[in-house]
Design an enzyme around this catalytic site. Sequence first.
Site, short mmCIF file in Angstrom:
data_model
loop_
_atom_site.label_atom_id
_atom_site.label_comp_id
_atom_site.label_asym_id
_atom_site.label_seq_id
_atom_site.Cartn_x
_atom_site.Cartn_y
_atom_site.Cartn_z
N LEU A 169 -14.14 6.56 48.40
CA LEU A 169 -13.95 5.91 49.69
C LEU A 169 -12.58 6.25 50.28
O LEU A 169 -12.44 6.45 51.49
CB LEU A 169 -14.09 4.39 49.57
N THR A 207 -10.68 -1.73 51.55
CA THR A 207 -10.47 -0.42 50.93
C THR A 207 -9.09 0.12 51.25
O THR A 207 -8.34 0.54 50.36
CB THR A 207 -11.56 0.57 51.38
N HIS A 210 -6.32 -1.97 49.66
CA HIS A 210 -6.18 -1.58 48.25
C HIS A 210 -5.32 -0.32 48.12
O HIS A 210 -4.39 -0.27 47.31
CB HIS A 210 -7.58 -1.35 47.68
N GLU A 211 -5.63 0.69 48.93
CA GLU A 211 -4.91 1.96 48.81
C GLU A 211 -3.46 1.85 49.27
O GLU A 211 -2.57 2.50 48.70
CB GLU A 211 -5.64 3.06 49.60
N HIS A 214 -1.45 0.75 46.44
CA HIS A 214 -1.04 1.87 45.59
C HIS A 214 0.14 2.62 46.21
O HIS A 214 1.09 2.99 45.52
CB HIS A 214 -2.19 2.85 45.40
N HIS A 220 -3.64 -0.79 39.25
CA HIS A 220 -4.80 -1.65 39.07
C HIS A 220 -4.48 -2.79 38.11
O HIS A 220 -3.79 -2.59 37.11
CB HIS A 220 -5.97 -0.85 38.52
N TRP A 222 -6.34 -4.06 36.05
CA TRP A 222 -6.99 -3.85 34.76
C TRP A 222 -6.37 -2.68 34.00
O TRP A 222 -6.88 -2.28 32.96
CB TRP A 222 -8.49 -3.60 34.96
#
Length: 235
Positions: A169, A207, A210-211, A214, A220, A222
Amino acid sequence: EYIQKRAASSAEFARQRDEMFQQMEAFRTTPKPAARAGQNVIYIPVVFHIIHNGKAYGVGENISDEQVLSQIDALNRDFALMAADTVNIPAEFKPLATNTYIQFCMAKFDPQGNPTTGIERIVYSNKATWDTENDIDGVLKPATIWDRRKYLNIWSCNFGGTLKSQGVLAYATLPYFTDNQTDGVVSRHNAIGTVGTLLSSQRGGRTVVHEVGHWLGLLHIWGNTAGCYDGTYNS
Protein backbone atom coordinates in the site's frame (compact mmCIF):
# COMPACT_ATOMS: atom_id res chain seq x y z
CA GLU A 1 10.86 -5.63 4.31
CA TYR A 2 12.03 -2.52 2.45
CA ILE A 3 14.60 -1.75 5.16
CA GLN A 4 15.73 -5.37 5.41
CA LYS A 5 16.30 -5.58 1.64
CA ARG A 6 18.37 -2.39 1.66
CA ALA A 7 20.44 -3.61 4.61
CA ALA A 8 21.05 -6.99 2.96
CA SER A 9 22.54 -5.30 -0.12
CA SER A 10 24.65 -2.68 1.69
CA ALA A 11 26.92 -3.26 4.68
CA GLU A 12 27.10 0.51 5.25
CA PHE A 13 23.32 0.79 5.26
CA ALA A 14 23.13 -2.09 7.77
CA ARG A 15 25.72 -0.42 9.99
CA GLN A 16 23.78 2.86 9.97
CA ARG A 17 20.53 1.05 10.74
CA ASP A 18 22.07 -0.70 13.74
CA GLU A 19 23.56 2.57 14.98
CA MET A 20 20.16 4.22 14.70
CA PHE A 21 18.55 1.46 16.79
CA GLN A 22 21.28 1.79 19.40
CA GLN A 23 20.82 5.55 19.65
CA MET A 24 17.05 5.12 19.93
CA GLU A 25 17.54 2.61 22.75
CA ALA A 26 19.90 4.98 24.55
CA PHE A 27 17.33 7.76 24.25
CA ARG A 28 14.55 5.48 25.48
CA THR A 29 16.47 4.54 28.62
CA THR A 30 17.65 8.07 29.47
CA PRO A 31 15.62 9.63 32.34
CA LYS A 32 13.19 12.28 31.10
CA PRO A 33 11.79 15.35 32.86
CA ALA A 34 8.49 14.73 34.60
CA ALA A 35 6.85 17.38 32.42
CA ARG A 36 7.94 18.66 29.06
CA ALA A 37 8.46 22.42 29.20
CA GLY A 38 6.58 24.57 26.73
CA GLN A 39 5.12 21.78 24.61
CA ASN A 40 5.47 23.91 21.51
CA VAL A 41 3.95 22.45 18.35
CA ILE A 42 6.36 21.49 15.58
CA TYR A 43 4.88 22.12 12.12
CA ILE A 44 6.13 20.07 9.18
CA PRO A 45 5.53 21.43 5.65
CA VAL A 46 4.33 18.73 3.26
CA VAL A 47 4.48 18.48 -0.52
CA PHE A 48 2.36 15.91 -2.34
CA HIS A 49 3.72 14.82 -5.72
CA ILE A 50 0.66 13.54 -7.61
CA ILE A 51 2.02 11.28 -10.35
CA HIS A 52 -0.36 10.41 -13.20
CA ASN A 53 -0.31 9.66 -16.92
CA GLY A 54 -2.71 12.35 -18.13
CA LYS A 55 -5.97 11.42 -16.46
CA ALA A 56 -8.47 14.18 -15.72
CA TYR A 57 -8.40 15.93 -12.36
CA GLY A 58 -9.95 13.75 -9.66
CA VAL A 59 -9.90 10.61 -11.84
CA GLY A 60 -7.81 7.57 -10.93
CA GLU A 61 -4.33 8.45 -9.75
CA ASN A 62 -4.81 12.18 -10.46
CA ILE A 63 -6.44 12.52 -7.06
CA SER A 64 -8.27 15.70 -6.04
CA ASP A 65 -7.03 18.45 -3.74
CA GLU A 66 -9.82 17.48 -1.37
CA GLN A 67 -8.45 13.95 -1.08
CA VAL A 68 -4.95 15.28 -0.35
CA LEU A 69 -6.20 17.74 2.27
CA SER A 70 -8.21 15.01 3.98
CA GLN A 71 -4.92 13.17 4.52
CA ILE A 72 -3.42 16.23 6.21
CA ASP A 73 -6.47 16.30 8.49
CA ALA A 74 -5.98 12.62 9.31
CA LEU A 75 -2.29 13.14 10.12
CA ASN A 76 -3.05 16.05 12.43
CA ARG A 77 -5.89 14.15 14.10
CA ASP A 78 -3.79 11.09 14.89
CA PHE A 79 -0.54 12.84 15.84
CA ALA A 80 -2.55 14.93 18.31
CA LEU A 81 -4.34 11.84 19.71
CA MET A 82 -7.69 13.34 18.71
CA ALA A 83 -9.30 10.42 16.87
CA ALA A 84 -12.59 9.13 18.25
CA ASP A 85 -11.32 5.54 18.24
CA THR A 86 -8.52 6.20 20.73
CA VAL A 87 -10.90 4.66 23.26
CA ASN A 88 -10.08 1.34 21.59
CA ILE A 89 -6.33 1.53 22.31
CA PRO A 90 -5.37 -1.70 24.14
CA ALA A 91 -4.81 -1.23 27.87
CA GLU A 92 -1.12 -2.15 27.56
CA PHE A 93 -0.51 0.86 25.29
CA LYS A 94 -2.81 3.49 26.79
CA PRO A 95 -0.15 4.85 29.21
CA LEU A 96 2.12 5.46 26.19
CA ALA A 97 -0.43 7.14 23.91
CA THR A 98 0.10 10.89 23.75
CA ASN A 99 -0.18 14.08 21.78
CA THR A 100 3.12 14.30 19.89
CA TYR A 101 2.93 18.07 19.42
CA ILE A 102 3.76 17.46 15.77
CA GLN A 103 1.40 18.85 13.14
CA PHE A 104 1.45 18.94 9.35
CA CYS A 105 0.64 21.72 6.90
CA MET A 106 0.75 22.08 3.14
CA ALA A 107 3.92 23.79 1.96
CA LYS A 108 3.33 27.47 1.19
CA PHE A 109 6.52 28.05 -0.83
CA ASP A 110 8.37 25.78 -3.25
CA PRO A 111 12.17 25.30 -3.16
CA GLN A 112 12.62 28.39 -5.36
CA GLY A 113 10.57 30.56 -2.97
CA ASN A 114 7.49 30.73 -5.20
CA PRO A 115 4.01 30.44 -3.66
CA THR A 116 2.57 26.91 -3.85
CA THR A 117 -0.42 24.92 -2.66
CA GLY A 118 1.92 22.09 -1.69
CA ILE A 119 0.33 19.91 -4.39
CA GLU A 120 2.47 19.21 -7.44
CA ARG A 121 0.87 17.37 -10.37
CA ILE A 122 3.38 15.58 -12.59
CA VAL A 123 2.52 13.82 -15.84
CA TYR A 124 4.41 10.76 -17.06
CA SER A 125 2.37 10.26 -20.21
CA ASN A 126 4.13 7.03 -21.22
CA LYS A 127 3.96 5.35 -17.81
CA ALA A 128 0.71 3.99 -16.41
CA THR A 129 2.15 2.21 -13.36
CA TRP A 130 5.19 2.24 -11.10
CA ASP A 131 6.12 -1.38 -10.63
CA THR A 132 9.16 -1.65 -8.33
CA GLU A 133 10.92 0.25 -5.57
CA ASN A 134 13.91 0.67 -7.90
CA ASP A 135 11.59 2.28 -10.44
CA ILE A 136 10.42 4.77 -7.83
CA ASP A 137 13.62 5.32 -5.83
CA GLY A 138 15.91 5.32 -8.86
CA VAL A 139 13.84 7.33 -11.33
CA LEU A 140 10.79 9.05 -9.89
CA LYS A 141 12.09 10.38 -6.58
CA PRO A 142 15.37 11.93 -7.78
CA ALA A 143 13.53 13.74 -10.60
CA THR A 144 10.83 15.25 -8.37
CA ILE A 145 11.97 15.44 -4.73
CA TRP A 146 11.94 18.77 -2.88
CA ASP A 147 14.65 19.55 -0.30
CA ARG A 148 14.26 16.86 2.39
CA ARG A 149 15.61 19.28 5.01
CA LYS A 150 12.61 21.57 4.51
CA TYR A 151 9.72 19.32 3.42
CA LEU A 152 8.07 15.98 3.98
CA ASN A 153 7.78 14.57 0.45
CA ILE A 154 4.80 12.30 -0.20
CA TRP A 155 4.43 10.66 -3.61
CA SER A 156 1.04 9.42 -4.82
CA CYS A 157 1.11 7.08 -7.79
CA ASN A 158 -0.40 3.98 -9.37
CA PHE A 159 1.37 0.81 -8.18
CA GLY A 160 1.72 -2.09 -10.59
CA GLY A 161 4.01 -5.04 -11.17
CA THR A 162 5.86 -6.33 -8.11
CA LEU A 163 4.47 -3.67 -5.77
CA LYS A 164 0.90 -4.55 -6.72
CA SER A 165 1.42 -8.32 -6.63
CA GLN A 166 2.96 -8.06 -3.15
CA GLY A 167 0.00 -6.04 -1.91
CA VAL A 168 2.11 -3.00 -1.00
CA LEU A 169 0.00 0.00 0.00
CA ALA A 170 2.82 2.40 0.88
CA TYR A 171 6.37 2.56 2.20
CA ALA A 172 8.65 5.10 3.84
CA THR A 173 12.29 5.85 4.56
CA LEU A 174 13.54 5.97 8.14
CA PRO A 175 15.20 9.27 9.12
CA TYR A 176 18.66 8.23 10.22
CA PHE A 177 19.96 6.64 7.04
CA THR A 178 17.92 8.19 4.28
CA ASP A 179 19.43 10.41 1.59
CA ASN A 180 18.67 13.56 -0.38
CA GLN A 181 17.25 11.61 -3.33
CA THR A 182 14.88 9.11 -1.70
CA ASP A 183 13.62 10.62 1.58
CA GLY A 184 9.87 10.50 2.14
CA VAL A 185 6.71 8.43 1.81
CA VAL A 186 5.30 6.72 -1.28
CA SER A 187 1.68 5.59 -1.38
CA ARG A 188 -0.81 4.09 -3.76
CA HIS A 189 -3.12 6.89 -4.87
CA ASN A 190 -6.11 4.98 -3.51
CA ALA A 191 -4.65 4.65 0.00
CA ILE A 192 -4.42 8.39 0.62
CA GLY A 193 -6.90 10.45 2.64
CA THR A 194 -10.43 9.79 3.78
CA VAL A 195 -12.41 10.79 0.67
CA GLY A 196 -12.06 10.30 -3.06
CA THR A 197 -10.73 7.36 -5.08
CA LEU A 198 -10.09 5.02 -2.15
CA LEU A 199 -9.86 1.28 -1.77
CA SER A 200 -12.75 -0.02 0.32
CA SER A 201 -10.33 -0.81 3.16
CA GLN A 202 -8.87 2.73 3.21
CA ARG A 203 -11.23 5.15 4.92
CA GLY A 204 -9.31 6.61 7.84
CA GLY A 205 -6.09 7.84 6.27
CA ARG A 206 -4.22 5.41 8.52
CA THR A 207 -1.90 3.97 5.86
CA VAL A 208 -0.09 7.27 5.35
CA VAL A 209 -0.27 8.04 9.10
CA HIS A 210 1.52 4.73 9.69
CA GLU A 211 4.21 5.48 7.09
CA VAL A 212 4.81 9.01 8.35
CA GLY A 213 5.41 7.43 11.75
CA HIS A 214 8.22 5.42 10.15
CA TRP A 215 9.52 8.58 8.44
CA LEU A 216 9.82 10.12 11.91
CA GLY A 217 11.65 7.07 13.28
CA LEU A 218 8.92 4.86 14.75
CA LEU A 219 9.26 1.11 14.38
CA HIS A 220 6.50 -1.47 14.47
CA ILE A 221 5.22 -2.14 17.97
CA TRP A 222 5.65 -5.87 17.34
CA GLY A 223 9.35 -5.51 16.45
CA ASN A 224 11.19 -6.04 13.19
CA THR A 225 9.20 -9.13 12.20
CA ALA A 226 5.80 -10.57 13.03
CA GLY A 227 7.37 -11.73 16.28
CA CYS A 228 9.25 -9.52 18.72
CA TYR A 229 12.58 -7.75 18.64
CA ASP A 230 15.24 -10.30 19.60
CA GLY A 231 18.08 -7.96 20.52
CA THR A 232 20.12 -8.47 17.32
CA TYR A 233 18.67 -5.66 15.16
CA ASN A 234 18.63 -7.97 12.15
CA SER A 235 15.69 -10.31 12.61
